[in-house]
Design an enzyme around this catalytic site. Structure first.
Site, PDB file in Angstrom:
ATOM      1  CD  GLU A 263      -2.961  -1.044   2.337  1.00  0.00           C
ATOM      2  OE1 GLU A 263      -2.836  -0.136   3.188  1.00  0.00           O
ATOM      3  OE2 GLU A 263      -3.874  -1.891   2.392  1.00  0.00           O
ATOM      4  CG  HIS A 281      -6.284   0.571   4.657  1.00  0.00           C
ATOM      5  ND1 HIS A 281      -5.045   0.049   4.881  1.00  0.00           N
ATOM      6  CD2 HIS A 281      -6.977   0.342   5.801  1.00  0.00           C
ATOM      7  CE1 HIS A 281      -4.977  -0.468   6.109  1.00  0.00           C
ATOM      8  NE2 HIS A 281      -6.150  -0.291   6.675  1.00  0.00           N
TER       9      HIS A 281
END
Length: 530
Positions: A263, A281
């Protein structure tokens, strides 16, 4: 001089004001966390660092932070904080473990609805001027089986919502008791059975060495054809390449992915598959959750910097300044006793009894109990701390009791931890001497005295001649250096234990070598945070 805090990620104005109202100077620079070099250049000015997920608190950053006393994470996940490095430098790491539980659970449920009815694809199709009513044939959630991997705080909220939707819920969680599952209206199962029965699978477990890649090709092969998988917990729980292949083959009908192996995820093969719903997220991203965790972290950090009060700390027990000199070594002892039991007990624990003997009975036993339970749960729930441990134990149906009693032995005071599972009972006791160092004084009813080391071998064996030599020879053969070697037995020719303090962690091959010795029943490597 007033303590000074840097806020290097987005935090609400109300949270910033809390710092100011409580006598803390604050610099609000919400984009600084994205620039690691600039952050490194200024971090030595601050006593506290308030972050979300963008700022990476690395060993290098902590090393440059000469004044840093506390890092506060607005949220539960601390994957972006090097906690061992912080601990070594005496930096307290705090999080806000319960501020976003409902939000994350609701996001998982939203993912489940989206997958069941193909909502994102249907939305794109309709907005493109198509009317593909027959193409988007979904499935009902009612009467379907939801498999929950990890039924702690967030997982249990998902379970309650699913029960309300008239779904059948099966859950895998090593710490979930059958009684607690019955109270929740769900069924406790082992992981292979969950894979076999579930129509939908949702992950709510932390990322540890045990859970990394828990959904891989082998796991998917055990699942129903057409299963749908949801991950709003942690990237790395799913082997993404294996999931992609299963989606392409049709084995997995769809996936809802909120967290990724890397990420921010700017590109992924998952993005090209229409039956996958991806979000960036967002599990904790509601106005309520963002505000709650921001306010909590500001309050906690201010209380610590101004008053020395510690709460929701991942690497330090919650103890008042007045209690600290006497209580701190026994808090560490209780945590170590719990960690011992947590590492050697593989069955779900049903009951914990903590006995406080002698002068320890007059201390703050609530803090000691919380430390013991936190140590016990930590091998599987790495984010657990003294504040969250009792609630996590309650959620898993673990009964906790305390016993205080007058001095009953040769020690002025000690702590004993007794636990029960479905199949067995186990006990371990320890104390602290004048040097304030924790020591084991009894294991499984066998008396001994062993200083606690960072890495220890725990061996159970039959009391027969030559055992000490065989163990020492095996360790020498594998070039394992012994710092201390402690022994005990219940009777001549009966059961015996050895607890060995070694300099470094030993490999599994060494443990297998020890287990091959005639007379050895068990050999485990134990690790303790000292």
């Amino acid at each position: 001089m007033a303590p000074r805090v840097l806020v290097s990620d987005q935090l609400s104005p109300t949270a910033v004001q809390i710092f100011k109202d409580r006598g803390v100077e604050v610099d609000y620079l919400p984009d600084l966390g994205k620039d690691k070099d600039e952050l490194l250049a200024v971090i030595d000015k601050y006593d506290g660092l308030a972050i979300r997920s963008a700022t990476k608190v690395t060993e290098k950053l902590i090393g440059a932070a000469a004044k840093l006393k506390v890092v506060g994470r607005a949220g539960i996940g601390v994957d972006n904080v090097d906690i061992p490095a912080a601990s070594r430098r005496g930096v307290v790491v705090m999080n806000t473990p319960f501020g976003n539980s409902i939000t994350t659970a609701e996001h998982a449920v939203a993912m489940m609805f989206a997958l069941a009815r193909d909502l994102p694809a249907a939305d794109r199709s309709t907005k493109a001027g198509k009317w593909e009513k027959n193409r988007f044939l979904g499935v009902e959630l009612t009467a379907k089986t939801l498999g929950i991997v990890g039924c702690g705080n967030i997982g249990s909220i998902v379970a309650s919502r699913a029960v309300g939707l008239r779904m059948k819920v099966v859950a895998f969680d090593p710490f979930l008791s059958a009684e607690r599952a019955l109270e929740m209206g769900i069924e406790k199962v082992e992981l292979p059975e969950l894979f076999r029965r579930a129509d939908f699978i949702t992950l709510h477990t932390p990322l540890t060495d045990r859970t990394r890649g828990i959904i891989d090709a082998a796991a998917i092969a055990q699942m129903k054809d057409g299963v749908r998988i949801i991950n709003c917990a942690r990237g790395g729980l799913i082997v993404e390449a294996d999931l992609v292949e299963a989606l392409k083959s049709g084995k997995v009908a769809g996936a809802g992915i909120d967290v990724f192996e890397t990420e921010p995820a700017k590109e992924s093969p998952l993005f090209d598959i229409e039956t996958v719903v991806c979000t960036p997220h967002l599990g904790a991203s509601t106005e309520e959750a963002q505000e709650n965790v921001a306010l909590q972290v500001a309050e906690q950090m201010s209380d610590y910097l101004v008053h020395g009060a510690v709460s929701n700390a991942l690497n330090m027990p919650s103890i008042t300044a007045e209690e600290a000199p006497i209580l701190t070594p026994f808090v560490k002892l209780a945590e170590i006793l719990g960690a011992f039991v947590g590492q050697v007990t593989e069955d779900p624990i049903k009951e914990i009894e903590i006995v406080f003997d002698g002068n320890v009975a007059a201390m703050n036993t609530r803090a000691l109990t919380s430390a013991a339970v936190a140590g016990l749960l930590k091998p599987l729930v790495q984010t657990v701390n003294m504040v969250s441990a009792p609630l996590m134990a309650k959620e898993r149906g673990i009964r906790i009791s305390e016993v205080r009693r007058d001095k009953s032995g040769i020690f002025d005071g000690y702590v004993m931890l007794n636990v029960k599972t479905e199949r067995m009972a186990r006990s371990v006791a320890g104390t602290c001497f004048a040097d304030r160092k924790p020591r084991f004084i009894q294991i499984k009813g066998i008396n001994l005295e062993a200083e606690v080391g960072r890495h220890m071998l725990y061996i159970t064996n039959r009391d027969v001649p030559g055992m000490i030599g065989a163990i020492g020879t095996a360790l020498g053969r594998n070039r394992v250096n012994i710092a201390n070697f402690h022994l005990g037995r219940d009777r001549e020719g009966g059961d015996a234990i050895a607890i060995i303090y070694v300099d470094e962690p030993v490999a599994e091959a060494v443990l297998q070598d020890l287990r091959s010795i005639d007379g050895i029943v068990q050999a485990k490597l134990l690790s303790f945070e000292l």
